[in-house]
Design a protein around this motif. Sequence first.
Motif, PDB file in Angstrom:
ATOM      1  N   GLN A 349       0.823  -1.208   0.000  1.00 20.48           N
ATOM      2  CA  GLN A 349       0.000   0.000   0.000  1.00 20.48           C
ATOM      3  C   GLN A 349       0.861   1.263   0.000  1.00 20.48           C
ATOM      4  O   GLN A 349       0.543   2.238  -0.691  1.00 20.48           O
ATOM      5  CB  GLN A 349      -0.940   0.014   1.202  1.00 20.48           C
ATOM      6  N   ASP A 350       1.962   1.239   0.751  1.00 20.63           N
ATOM      7  CA  ASP A 350       2.870   2.389   0.746  1.00 20.63           C
ATOM      8  C   ASP A 350       3.418   2.636  -0.656  1.00 20.63           C
ATOM      9  O   ASP A 350       3.502   3.788  -1.110  1.00 20.63           O
ATOM     10  CB  ASP A 350       4.032   2.154   1.719  1.00 20.63           C
ATOM     11  N   VAL A 351       3.786   1.555  -1.344  1.00 20.89           N
ATOM     12  CA  VAL A 351       4.292   1.686  -2.713  1.00 20.89           C
ATOM     13  C   VAL A 351       3.191   2.210  -3.631  1.00 20.89           C
ATOM     14  O   VAL A 351       3.432   3.087  -4.480  1.00 20.89           O
ATOM     15  CB  VAL A 351       4.839   0.336  -3.221  1.00 20.89           C
ATOM     16  N   ALA A 352       1.965   1.689  -3.467  1.00 21.31           N
ATOM     17  CA  ALA A 352       0.845   2.135  -4.308  1.00 21.31           C
ATOM     18  C   ALA A 352       0.578   3.625  -4.133  1.00 21.31           C
ATOM     19  O   ALA A 352       0.389   4.357  -5.116  1.00 21.31           O
ATOM     20  CB  ALA A 352      -0.410   1.331  -3.980  1.00 21.31           C
ATOM     21  N   MET A 353       0.577   4.090  -2.898  1.00 21.70           N
ATOM     22  CA  MET A 353       0.281   5.497  -2.645  1.00 21.70           C
ATOM     23  C   MET A 353       1.449   6.393  -3.067  1.00 21.70           C
ATOM     24  O   MET A 353       1.241   7.517  -3.525  1.00 21.70           O
ATOM     25  CB  MET A 353      -0.079   5.700  -1.182  1.00 21.70           C
ATOM     26  N   TYR A 354       2.672   5.880  -2.963  1.00 24.85           N
ATOM     27  CA  TYR A 354       3.835   6.613  -3.479  1.00 24.85           C
ATOM     28  C   TYR A 354       3.742   6.745  -4.999  1.00 24.85           C
ATOM     29  O   TYR A 354       3.956   7.826  -5.564  1.00 24.85           O
ATOM     30  CB  TYR A 354       5.117   5.887  -3.092  1.00 24.85           C
ATOM     31  N   LEU A 355       3.378   5.636  -5.664  1.00 27.93           N
ATOM     32  CA  LEU A 355       3.289   5.651  -7.119  1.00 27.93           C
ATOM     33  C   LEU A 355       2.134   6.529  -7.585  1.00 27.93           C
ATOM     34  O   LEU A 355       2.294   7.322  -8.528  1.00 27.93           O
ATOM     35  CB  LEU A 355       3.111   4.218  -7.640  1.00 27.93           C
ATOM     36  N   SER A 356       0.980   6.429  -6.932  1.00 31.68           N
ATOM     37  CA  SER A 356      -0.165   7.244  -7.357  1.00 31.68           C
ATOM     38  C   SER A 356       0.119   8.727  -7.152  1.00 31.68           C
ATOM     39  O   SER A 356      -0.236   9.556  -8.004  1.00 31.68           O
ATOM     40  CB  SER A 356      -1.431   6.818  -6.605  1.00 31.68           C
ATOM     41  N   ALA A 357       0.779   9.073  -6.045  1.00 26.17           N
ATOM     42  CA  ALA A 357       1.133  10.477  -5.810  1.00 26.17           C
ATOM     43  C   ALA A 357       2.129  10.959  -6.867  1.00 26.17           C
ATOM     44  O   ALA A 357       2.027  12.089  -7.365  1.00 26.17           O
ATOM     45  CB  ALA A 357       1.718  10.642  -4.412  1.00 26.17           C
ATOM     46  N   GLY A 358       3.075  10.087  -7.237  1.00 26.79           N
ATOM     47  CA  GLY A 358       4.044  10.460  -8.264  1.00 26.79           C
ATOM     48  C   GLY A 358       3.396  10.649  -9.616  1.00 26.79           C
ATOM     49  O   GLY A 358       3.755  11.556 -10.375  1.00 26.79           O
ATOM     50  N   ILE A 359       2.426   9.809  -9.942  1.00 26.96           N
ATOM     51  CA  ILE A 359       1.713   9.937 -11.216  1.00 26.96           C
ATOM     52  C   ILE A 359       0.912  11.228 -11.257  1.00 26.96           C
ATOM     53  O   ILE A 359       0.878  11.937 -12.280  1.00 26.96           O
ATOM     54  CB  ILE A 359       0.810   8.706 -11.437  1.00 26.96           C
ATOM     55  N   ALA A 360       0.278  11.575 -10.136  1.00 27.79           N
ATOM     56  CA  ALA A 360      -0.490  12.823 -10.079  1.00 27.79           C
ATOM     57  C   ALA A 360       0.398  14.040 -10.317  1.00 27.79           C
ATOM     58  O   ALA A 360      -0.043  15.045 -10.891  1.00 27.79           O
ATOM     59  CB  ALA A 360      -1.199  12.937  -8.730  1.00 27.79           C
ATOM     60  N   LYS A 361       1.676  13.957  -9.901  1.00 28.21           N
ATOM     61  CA  LYS A 361       2.598  15.087 -10.054  1.00 28.21           C
ATOM     62  C   LYS A 361       3.136  15.220 -11.481  1.00 28.21           C
ATOM     63  O   LYS A 361       3.718  16.257 -11.825  1.00 28.21           O
ATOM     64  CB  LYS A 361       3.771  14.924  -9.082  1.00 28.21           C
ATOM     65  N   PHE A 365      -2.142  13.621 -15.804  1.00 28.92           N
ATOM     66  CA  PHE A 365      -2.990  12.561 -15.259  1.00 28.92           C
ATOM     67  C   PHE A 365      -3.771  13.046 -14.039  1.00 28.92           C
ATOM     68  O   PHE A 365      -3.273  13.853 -13.253  1.00 28.92           O
ATOM     69  CB  PHE A 365      -2.158  11.338 -14.848  1.00 28.92           C
ATOM     70  N   ASP A 366      -4.981  12.510 -13.874  1.00 29.01           N
ATOM     71  CA  ASP A 366      -5.795  12.716 -12.678  1.00 29.01           C
ATOM     72  C   ASP A 366      -6.089  11.360 -12.053  1.00 29.01           C
ATOM     73  O   ASP A 366      -6.386  10.388 -12.764  1.00 29.01           O
ATOM     74  CB  ASP A 366      -7.121  13.415 -13.017  1.00 29.01           C
ATOM     75  N   LEU A 367      -6.022  11.300 -10.731  1.00 32.24           N
ATOM     76  CA  LEU A 367      -6.297  10.057 -10.022  1.00 32.24           C
ATOM     77  C   LEU A 367      -7.795   9.824  -9.888  1.00 32.24           C
ATOM     78  O   LEU A 367      -8.558  10.739  -9.591  1.00 32.24           O
ATOM     79  CB  LEU A 367      -5.674  10.076  -8.625  1.00 32.24           C
ATOM     80  N   ILE A 368      -8.210   8.580 -10.118  1.00 35.19           N
ATOM     81  CA  ILE A 368      -9.571   8.139  -9.814  1.00 35.19           C
ATOM     82  C   ILE A 368      -9.612   7.595  -8.384  1.00 35.19           C
ATOM     83  O   ILE A 368     -10.582   7.769  -7.657  1.00 35.19           O
ATOM     84  CB  ILE A 368     -10.034   7.060 -10.808  1.00 35.19           C
ATOM     85  N   SER A 369      -8.557   6.901  -7.985  1.00 35.89           N
ATOM     86  CA  SER A 369      -8.372   6.412  -6.618  1.00 35.89           C
ATOM     87  C   SER A 369      -6.875   6.438  -6.340  1.00 35.89           C
ATOM     88  O   SER A 369      -6.069   6.632  -7.256  1.00 35.89           O
ATOM     89  CB  SER A 369      -8.950   5.002  -6.460  1.00 35.89           C
ATOM     90  N   ASP A 370      -6.501   6.220  -5.059  1.00 36.41           N
ATOM     91  CA  ASP A 370      -5.085   6.383  -4.722  1.00 36.41           C
ATOM     92  C   ASP A 370      -4.424   5.172  -4.089  1.00 36.41           C
ATOM     93  O   ASP A 370      -3.251   5.207  -3.742  1.00 36.41           O
ATOM     94  CB  ASP A 370      -4.893   7.600  -3.804  1.00 36.41           C
ATOM     95  N   GLY A 371      -5.166   4.070  -3.915  1.00 34.72           N
ATOM     96  CA  GLY A 371      -4.584   2.873  -3.322  1.00 34.72           C
ATOM     97  C   GLY A 371      -4.717   2.803  -1.815  1.00 34.72           C
ATOM     98  O   GLY A 371      -4.048   1.974  -1.182  1.00 34.72           O
ATOM     99  N   SER A 372      -5.579   3.613  -1.237  1.00 33.64           N
ATOM    100  CA  SER A 372      -5.706   3.651   0.223  1.00 33.64           C
ATOM    101  C   SER A 372      -6.666   2.599   0.764  1.00 33.64           C
ATOM    102  O   SER A 372      -6.775   2.443   1.984  1.00 33.64           O
ATOM    103  CB  SER A 372      -6.146   5.041   0.682  1.00 33.64           C
ATOM    104  N   ASP A 373      -7.391   1.880  -0.098  1.00 32.07           N
ATOM    105  CA  ASP A 373      -8.197   0.737   0.353  1.00 32.07           C
ATOM    106  C   ASP A 373      -7.355  -0.520   0.148  1.00 32.07           C
ATOM    107  O   ASP A 373      -6.567  -0.866   1.005  1.00 32.07           O
ATOM    108  CB  ASP A 373      -9.521   0.683  -0.407  1.00 32.07           C
TER     109      ASP A 373
END
Length: 462
Positions: A349-361, A365-373
Amino acid sequence: MLHGQNNSHEDDLDSVITPAYGGRYIREPVPKYQMPQDGLPPKVAYNLIRDELILDGNSRLNLATFVTTWMEDEARQLMSETFDKNMIDKDEYPQTAEIELRCTNMLAQLWNSPSEENSIGCSTIGSSEAAMLGGMALKWNWRKRREAQGKPADKPNMVMGINVQVCWEKFCRYWEIEPRFVPMEGDRYCLTAEEAVKLVDENTIGVVVIMGSTFDGRYENVKEVNDALTRLNAETGWDVPIHVDAASGGFVAPFLQPELEWDFRLPLVKSINTSGHKFGLVYPGVGWVLWRSREELPEELIFHCNYLGGDLPNFALNFSRPGNQVVAQYFNFLRLGHEGYREIHQTSQDVAMYLSAGIAKLGPFDLISDGSDIPVFAFTTNEKANFSVFDISDKVRERGWLVPAYTFPKNREDLAVLRCVCKEGFTRDMADMLLGDLQHAIDYFAQRPDHEPQAGGSSFHH
């Protein structure tokens, strides 16, 4: 002493040389669609097939699949040693059956089975079979209630979000049940209690609630659905239950969100399925289904056979299957324990949220979800992009990444996304490599301002 020449080895010359790789056998095409007249040495057959499989994608770079792509060497060895055990033959392999029993008991505790009730469950070939078994029990129980009331039982329906996995569509078609899908609307991508109860009536065999949507990784709110159905049942005299499809979340929520009420703590949750070969961390394929109590699994669905020796009660769509995946599940339970599962999934989950935050930057791209579930998220392109998600999927595939691009279902077919499943084996360094390749793809299209974005691409099914 004089010796004569012995040529008796000539007939064996090929068998001495060819095992080195199979050179004597690759002058002709390998038979593909009909059985050859003569066989090949085992080493040659192995090399030829292995070479074909090189063309497959690298499973470690596959962010499309939820399925486990890495296990420890000891687990692989244990699975190899138990391939020959038939899971269905519990009389001949009683210890494998005992291990299955231990696993179902551990899952019952993990999912907070009430101590005063006697839960029951079994392993399956995968979560899809587990889901169908749960659905069958709902239909039989609904039919018995209707018949006891002297009411017709010929028009069953099931309520679920349109984001369900395709196995539920199969279930409804195969067992002649009307599927009532709650469509997506605006930014609502999942089933909600408000929308679910609108579709429920006296013919509803149950409501399916998903813990970890394949479309974007988010949980549906099981407690809200439970509370809404409790009120509806009290008002109408109905008895509409819940089946939780926890194919992914069943092995995540107990470790990462232990306070979240989604399981047997909720009285209307009668059955739960999960996938051991997803976040249960076992190679495919193994699934699990548990019922809240023995009363929730109709006896008429259980078959008893004795031709393998002893009485073998069985509830399954499949019959013979290897027991090694169940053994591997037990290996993980012993090897990892509660803390091991928590640490692995927290890391993912830490990797998912790191990757999703990096993609948003990155900008386009816009996030639909961030991996927090569950550690799964989806993202789409915005007005800064001169490319589509299908372009990006194709471009990063050149580097070996399998990142699925697809459109959302009814009422949001206009939304096309990319999805990343982050699981054990996908590291922070690999996330950085993917971010770098995404940036290279953005730069590539930036140098081509006249590029026409693809409207579709490689097909990924859910």
